[in-house]
Design an enzyme around this catalytic site. Structure first.
Site, PDB file in Angstrom:
ATOM      1  N   PRO A 118     -46.672  47.195  -8.640  1.00  0.00           N
ATOM      2  CA  PRO A 118     -45.613  46.173  -8.743  1.00  0.00           C
ATOM      3  C   PRO A 118     -44.262  46.843  -9.005  1.00  0.00           C
ATOM      4  O   PRO A 118     -44.122  47.629  -9.925  1.00  0.00           O
ATOM      5  CB  PRO A 118     -46.032  45.337  -9.954  1.00  0.00           C
ATOM      6  N   GLU A 119     -43.299  46.539  -8.169  1.00  0.00           N
ATOM      7  CA  GLU A 119     -41.953  47.079  -8.323  1.00  0.00           C
ATOM      8  C   GLU A 119     -41.039  45.968  -8.836  1.00  0.00           C
ATOM      9  O   GLU A 119     -41.472  44.837  -8.987  1.00  0.00           O
ATOM     10  CB  GLU A 119     -41.449  47.615  -6.971  1.00  0.00           C
ATOM     11  N   ARG A 127     -25.230  67.398 -10.915  1.00  0.00           N
ATOM     12  CA  ARG A 127     -26.693  67.264 -10.898  1.00  0.00           C
ATOM     13  C   ARG A 127     -27.273  68.065  -9.742  1.00  0.00           C
ATOM     14  O   ARG A 127     -26.828  67.916  -8.603  1.00  0.00           O
ATOM     15  CB  ARG A 127     -27.089  65.805 -10.713  1.00  0.00           C
TER      16      ARG A 127
END
Ligand SMILES: [Zn+2]
Length: 270
Positions: free
Chosen positions: A2-3, A151
């Site tokens: 489930p997202e 990053r």
């Protein structure tokens, strides 16, 4: 798994049946989820009215006068509404009884959880460090650009990091990077301001579209028989490795990144 869109769809599906109703009984069949269900939890919510349901990332927060119950669906969990007398299946671990209906939790792999929060939810250890919600204005190009500076991790991992933004699962990361024409393996620190604008727009688009499509499966949450309505989506790259790119026709490349399937077009995405 489930997202965010499925969790949001779950919230919208169960709310009309449970909100402002009295929770008469809590029935726990299996307390050993990812963490044990606190033994005092039934006593804290039985007889209480469910005042509100909110979502934070993939967590659902059920608000009672006594505090909040936190539910996560884990890898394979679902919540649905069933008539109280519906016999439980093997993996139906708890029911919340609201009169003639039950909110029933099903989770074969038991990576989900049901916990109790008596203080400020945003200070709870599971929620305190979460990044902004993707569909709010807090998640914008300025924010993403700022957070991505210097990053060196791949941009796909960067946008899937819940400290940066919540709810961008693997499928949504693949799809939004394709739409933004950004190569998933590129270093996050190399994103331009324009890239961030595109990416924020496309992440919002794929998530909002999925939630919208989830609306068509709401009936699945009220049926007693059905499985939860995790919906098929129109996907441009995910699950299409080797197939032609919808833009240029070249074969899509499929690689593994941190054990996740990653599909992109070497021609369109830079
Ligand atoms: Zn292409």
């Amino acid at each position: 798994m489930p997202e965010l869109p499925e969790v949001e769809t779950t919230l919208r599906g169960i709310a009309p049946h449970t909100l402002n109703r009295k929770l008469s009984r809590v029935l726990i069949r299996q307390p050993s989820l990812r963490w044990p269900i606190p033994s005092e939890l039934p006593g804290l919510i039985e007889g209480q009215t469910l005042r509100n349901i909110n979502r934070r990332g993939k967590y659902l927060l059920f608000e009672f006068a006594t505090g909040k119950a936190l539910v996560h669906l884990g890898m394979s969990g679902s919540l649905r509404i069933v008539p109280t007398d519906t016999p439980p299946n093997t993996h139906d671990h708890f029911d919340w009884i609201f009169g003639d209906i039950a909110l029933r939790y099903h989770d074969p792999r038991r990576f989900g959880c049901l916990l109790w929060i008596d203080g400020e939810p945003n200070k709870h250890k599971l929620l305190a460090k979460l990044g902004p919600e993707p569909l709010t204005d807090e998640f914008n190009a300025d924010y993403l650009f700022l957070r991505s500076r210097k990053r060196t991790q791949a941009v796909k991992q960067f946008i899937m990091d819940s400290h940066i933004v919540v709810g961008v699962g693997n499928i949504y990361a693949n799809e939004s990077l394709f739409m933004s024409r950004i190569k998933p393996i590129r270093k996050a620190g190399t994103l331009t301001r324009k890239n961030c604008e595109d990416l924020v727009r496309d992440i919002k688009f794929v998530l909002a579209r999925s939630i919208e499509q989830g609306g068509t499966t709401l009936r699945d949450f009220v049926g007693g028989d059905g499985k939860p309505g995790y919906f098929k989506q129109q996907l441009l790259v995910y699950g299409r490795g080797g197939e032609p790119c919808t833009e240029c026709g070249k074969g899509l490349k499929e690689v593994r990144m941190t054990d996740r399937t990653t599909v992109y077009c070497v021609n369109c995405q830079t």
